[in-house]
Scaffold this motif. Structure first.
Motif, short mmCIF file in Angstrom:
data_model
loop_
_atom_site.label_atom_id
_atom_site.label_comp_id
_atom_site.label_asym_id
_atom_site.label_seq_id
_atom_site.Cartn_x
_atom_site.Cartn_y
_atom_site.Cartn_z
N LEU A 1 17.15 -34.40 -24.04
CA LEU A 1 16.86 -34.44 -22.60
C LEU A 1 15.47 -35.02 -22.36
CD1 LEU A 1 18.42 -31.17 -21.19
CD2 LEU A 1 19.02 -33.51 -20.61
N GLU A 2 14.55 -34.74 -23.29
CA GLU A 2 13.21 -35.35 -23.20
C GLU A 2 13.35 -36.86 -23.27
OE1 GLU A 2 10.11 -33.88 -23.27
OE2 GLU A 2 10.66 -31.77 -23.56
N LEU A 3 14.19 -37.30 -24.18
CA LEU A 3 14.38 -38.74 -24.39
C LEU A 3 14.81 -39.45 -23.10
CD1 LEU A 3 14.54 -40.93 -26.73
CD2 LEU A 3 16.98 -40.44 -26.77
N VAL A 4 15.67 -38.79 -22.32
CA VAL A 4 16.11 -39.41 -21.06
C VAL A 4 15.29 -38.87 -19.88
CG1 VAL A 4 18.42 -39.90 -21.90
CG2 VAL A 4 17.98 -37.72 -20.76
N GLU A 5 14.20 -38.18 -20.19
CA GLU A 5 13.25 -37.71 -19.17
C GLU A 5 13.89 -36.78 -18.14
OE1 GLU A 5 11.57 -41.31 -17.79
OE2 GLU A 5 10.56 -41.70 -19.69
N LEU A 6 14.73 -35.87 -18.62
CA LEU A 6 15.36 -34.93 -17.69
C LEU A 6 15.16 -33.48 -18.14
CD1 LEU A 6 18.73 -36.65 -16.77
CD2 LEU A 6 16.74 -36.31 -15.32
N ALA A 7 14.20 -33.25 -19.02
CA ALA A 7 14.01 -31.91 -19.56
C ALA A 7 13.80 -30.88 -18.46
CB ALA A 7 12.83 -31.91 -20.52
N ARG B 1 19.92 -26.90 -14.51
CA ARG B 1 20.76 -27.23 -13.35
C ARG B 1 22.21 -27.45 -13.76
NH1 ARG B 1 17.67 -30.27 -9.39
NH2 ARG B 1 15.71 -29.16 -9.14
N LYS B 2 23.07 -27.47 -12.75
CA LYS B 2 24.46 -27.83 -12.97
C LYS B 2 24.64 -29.31 -12.62
CE LYS B 2 26.30 -23.94 -14.28
NZ LYS B 2 26.85 -22.87 -13.46
N PRO B 3 25.61 -29.99 -13.25
CA PRO B 3 25.78 -31.42 -13.01
C PRO B 3 25.86 -31.79 -11.52
CG PRO B 3 27.17 -30.76 -14.81
CD PRO B 3 26.53 -29.49 -14.28
N ALA B 4 26.54 -30.96 -10.73
CA ALA B 4 26.73 -31.31 -9.32
C ALA B 4 25.40 -31.37 -8.56
CB ALA B 4 27.66 -30.30 -8.65
N GLN B 5 24.35 -30.76 -9.13
CA GLN B 5 23.06 -30.76 -8.44
C GLN B 5 22.23 -31.99 -8.77
OE1 GLN B 5 22.38 -26.82 -10.20
NE2 GLN B 5 21.74 -26.15 -8.18
N LEU B 6 22.77 -32.89 -9.59
CA LEU B 6 22.02 -34.06 -10.01
C LEU B 6 22.50 -35.31 -9.28
CD1 LEU B 6 21.01 -32.16 -12.15
CD2 LEU B 6 21.40 -33.91 -13.86
N SER B 7 21.63 -36.29 -9.18
CA SER B 7 22.04 -37.56 -8.58
C SER B 7 22.86 -38.36 -9.59
CB SER B 7 20.79 -38.36 -8.19
OG SER B 7 20.17 -38.83 -9.36
N GLY B 8 23.48 -39.43 -9.11
CA GLY B 8 24.32 -40.24 -9.98
C GLY B 8 23.57 -40.77 -11.19
N GLY B 9 22.37 -41.26 -10.95
CA GLY B 9 21.57 -41.82 -12.04
C GLY B 9 21.19 -40.76 -13.06
N GLN B 10 20.88 -39.56 -12.57
CA GLN B 10 20.53 -38.47 -13.48
C GLN B 10 21.74 -38.04 -14.29
OE1 GLN B 10 19.03 -35.84 -10.48
NE2 GLN B 10 16.88 -36.33 -10.93
N GLN B 11 22.91 -37.94 -13.62
CA GLN B 11 24.13 -37.58 -14.35
C GLN B 11 24.41 -38.59 -15.45
OE1 GLN B 11 27.59 -36.64 -12.04
NE2 GLN B 11 26.41 -35.70 -10.43
N GLN B 12 24.17 -39.85 -15.11
CA GLN B 12 24.41 -40.91 -16.06
C GLN B 12 23.54 -40.70 -17.31
OE1 GLN B 12 23.16 -43.77 -17.48
NE2 GLN B 12 25.27 -44.25 -18.03
N ARG B 13 22.29 -40.31 -17.09
CA ARG B 13 21.40 -40.11 -18.22
C ARG B 13 21.77 -38.88 -19.02
NH1 ARG B 13 16.58 -41.75 -14.63
NH2 ARG B 13 15.41 -39.99 -15.44
N VAL B 14 22.28 -37.85 -18.32
CA VAL B 14 22.75 -36.66 -19.04
C VAL B 14 23.92 -37.05 -19.94
CG1 VAL B 14 23.78 -34.38 -18.82
CG2 VAL B 14 21.98 -35.09 -17.25
N ALA B 15 24.84 -37.84 -19.37
CA ALA B 15 26.01 -38.28 -20.15
C ALA B 15 25.56 -39.04 -21.39
CB ALA B 15 26.91 -39.15 -19.28
N LEU B 16 24.53 -39.84 -21.23
CA LEU B 16 24.01 -40.60 -22.36
C LEU B 16 23.38 -39.66 -23.39
CD1 LEU B 16 23.34 -43.38 -23.56
CD2 LEU B 16 21.19 -43.30 -22.32
#
Lengths: 301, 375
Positions: free
Chosen positions: B120-126, B131-146
């Motif tokens: 998560l640090e790597l994609v800067e979302l630590a 949070r739950k996925p629904a609380q994230l924006s599309g771009g953030q979800q994309q980075r979580v998926a990655l």
């Protein structure tokens, strides 16, 4: 400069009007609840506290505050309550075990085959098309001493010779399970049906085997359906009357519904029947609230 | 982070759904650590190919190898392959951290949570771990998926149009980030997309797919510079394709004649070197000049097509796109850089000029309309 931002009196009036329209739409439902729920509950609660005047004729009571009815009823019938909730619990669990795979098959496994899905859904709902009493009655034939089920099980030595299934707790629970099965299956189906199948694929992609994906992804995501199904099964099952009367005996299958019935119609003890009904209602309320609190999944969209 | 990527080899993969052949006898070798793009229009079989690599579909025939291991018969969860799904497919009931740790926990990695946090640090979302996925924006979800895919250090990472749902600006940013992350983790990336620009900017090798087959494979600049089929010429950027006859050949150079004009074509840039062929030139490699005035850069080795008339002008800022009708040849598209403030207007008479070494030659029976996306 702020004229454009301020709301005009006209707009405010329009909003108020819209607010009133909303209230008007709620009114019928509100009235229905008052007339058919709030008033009856209140009269039931007050009836449970009525007293019988000295020497009055059977069935004559006057308003009072006799809490003794509750202790009298509970000390006599506490075991019936335990049995009722025990039966309801077993029937709910059995319906879940039988209903979940059915719902899963139709909603997930048969995805993309609408014809087969529709057909199986009809099969699940079909029991509702025939009379409720008839269906309970037919369980008596199925479980009859000379019936096919008993004789087959005896021949296969699964049941010892001379076992009876009619008029046993087994028959009552089986009847309840069967009766409420669609109420368990349909909410779970509705839930699984709109579940994104890519989530199941994602589980597999992330090293979860079929059963792990089921336990970690599918099952948690279907919790809202399980909640709805178990509540729709458990609540009516706890107050069940018909199955206990038609498939049970009068010794070890008596359920609260039957006791309330006999208090009301045979003993003409209205406060007693009302007290039992109130206790049943309160217990169900507490059980359901505790259950929803424990397993409620508001966060799942 | 040690490089964990492995070679991916597809051998004669075919996938049929009933009568429909989605993927037709496809063979492919992606060396370890590459950023490989499968590019094609929707329905060309690229996603099906990806799903067969992931193990979500099984090929009707053919074999899949990861490293030296034949994984054709294994299931998705047995393959060291992870996918970033088009719709992300994050588990809605789990927190971001639990989502990212999911794969590691199934593999019973002891420090799953720590590794998930690092990813998560790597994609800067630590900071969003709980949070739950629904609380994230599309771009953030994309980075979580990655992060959820990369954290497992798979041998091959599959990206199924992962940027399709993002807006243009975010997409650009994610393209750069993806490339950086790929450099960092050294995993073999297979990126499926229908966006030719995305494929060209990100991948070091691009395979253009059409109707279940690979049309051409190579580095983006090679594919662009020298397309081997009309489909590639049109799908990867734009091309002006026209029929021409080979009138002379001296080994290295061919002479082409078309609509009363001639041009040279390098024999090494032609698929077919005799008879009637289809010649092609990229729009930015044509110079439109006022009729009768050769452009300053033109000299020997340039061809001239006279008699053009500007039929449409679209100004895009850095460049202007002209449609120019040429008698007997049809419409030519020309991109002109806006070096000067004056351009052509509709109806102007122009000559078209190009350097002959930029021309490419395709087979004579090529369908010049192939691969043109219908808008």
């Amino acid at each position: 400069m702020s004229t454009a931002v301020q709301t005009s009196a006209e707009e405010k009036r329009a909003w108020r009007l819209r607010g009133r329209m909303g209230m008007l739409l709620v009114l019928p439902g509100f009235l229905f609840i008052v007339v058919f729920f709030a008033i009856p509950v209140f009269s039931m609660l007050s009836m449970s506290l009525y007293t019988q005047p000295e020497g009055a004729a059977t069935g004559v009571f006057e308003p009072g505050l006799n809490f003794g009815t509750y202790s009298a009823m509970m000390s006599t019938y506490w075991d019936t309550f335990i049995r009722s909730f025990g039966f309801a619990l077993i029937a709910t669990v059995a319906a879940l075990i039988i209903g979940y795979p059915m719902a899963y098959l139709v909603a997930v496994r048969l995805r993309g085959r609408p014809l087969l899905q529709g057909l199986l859904l009809v099969v699940i709902i079909a029991p509702f098309f025939s009379s409720f009493i008839l269906r309970v009655q037919s369980w008596r034939f199925i479980l009859a001493d000379e019936g096919f089920v008993v004789s087959t099980l005896e021949t296969l030595s699964i049941l010892p010779e001379g076992t009876r299934l009619t008029a046993t707790p087994f028959a009552v629970v089986a009847g309840m399970t069967y009766l409420y099965l669609p109420l368990m299956t349909l909410p779970i189906y509705a839930n699984l049906e709109r579940m994104d199948s890519r989530l199941i694929e994602a589980g597999g992609d992330l090293y979860a085997s079929g059963s792990q994906t089921f336990m970690r992804v599918t099952l948690p995501l279907s919790m809202p359906g399980i909640m709805a199904g178990t509540l729709l099964t458990f609540i009516p099952a706890a107050g069940d009357y018909v199955n206990a009367v038609m498939l049970g005996n009068n010794v070890n299958t008596t359920m609260v519904g039957q006791v309330i019935d006999s208090r009301f119609f045979q003993s003409v003890d209205y406060p007693g029947a009302a007290a039992l009904s109130s206790v049943l209602m309160v217990i169900i309320l507490i059980v359901v609230m505790a259950y929803v609190r424990r397993f409620g999944t508001k966060e799942i969209v | 982070m040690a490089a964990s990527g492995k070679d991916l080899v597809l051998e004669g993969i075919t996938k049929r759904f009933g009568d429909y052949t989605a993927v037709d006898d496809l063979s492919l070798h992606v060396p370890a650590g590459r950023f490989f793009a499968l590019l094609g229009p929707s329905g060309c079989g690229k996603s099906t190919t990806l799903r067969m690599i992931a193990g979500l579909e099984h090929p009707t025939s053919g074999r899949v190898y990861i490293g030296d291991e034949d994984v054709t018969a294994t299931k998705a969860h047995q393959r060291e392959v992870n996918t970033v799904f088009q719709s992300y497919a994050l588990f809605p009931h789990l927190s971001i951290l639990e989502n990212v740790a999911f794969g590691l926990k199934r593999k019973k990695v002891p420090d799953a949570v720590e590794q998930a946090k690092a990813a998560l640090e790597l994609v800067e979302l630590a900071h969003l771990a709980q949070r739950k996925p629904a609380q994230l924006s599309g771009g953030q979800q994309q980075r979580v998926a990655l992060a959820r895919a990369v954290v497992n250090r798979p041998h091959v990472l599959l990206l199924d149009e992962p940027l399709g749902a993002l807006d243009m600006k975010l997409r650009r940013q994610m393209q750069t980030e993806l490339k950086t992350i790929q450099d960092e983790v050294g995993v073999t990336f297979i990126h499926v997309t229908h966006d030719q620009e995305e494929a060209m900017t990100m991948a070091d090798t691009v395979a253009v797919m059409n109707a279940g087959r690979i049309e051409q494979i190579g580095p983006p600049d090679e594919l662009y510079d020298l397309p081997a089929t009309a489909f590639v010429a049109n799908f990867l950027g734009k091309s002006n394709l026209f029929e021409a006859t080979v009138t002379e050949s001296n080994g290295d150079w061919l002479s082409l004649s078309f609509a009363g004009t001639t041009t040279g074509l390098a024999a090494s840039r032609a698929v077919q070197t005799t008879g009637t062929i289809v010649a092609g030139i990229r729009p930015e490699k044509i110079i439109a000049a006022p009729a009768g005035q050769p452009p300053a850069s033109a000299g020997s080795g340039w061809a001239k097509v006279p008699g053009g008339r500007v039929t449409s002008v679209s100004y895009t800022g850095v460049s202007t796109e002209y449609e120019i009708a040429v008698q007997g040849l049809g419409e030519f598209t020309v991109f002109a850089q806006n070096l000067h403030s004056t351009g052509f207007t509709e109806g102007d008479q122009v000559d078209l000029w190009w350097e002959e070494s930029n021309l490419f030659g395709l087979a004579g029976d090529a369908d010049t309309e192939a691969g043109i996306e219908e808008v």
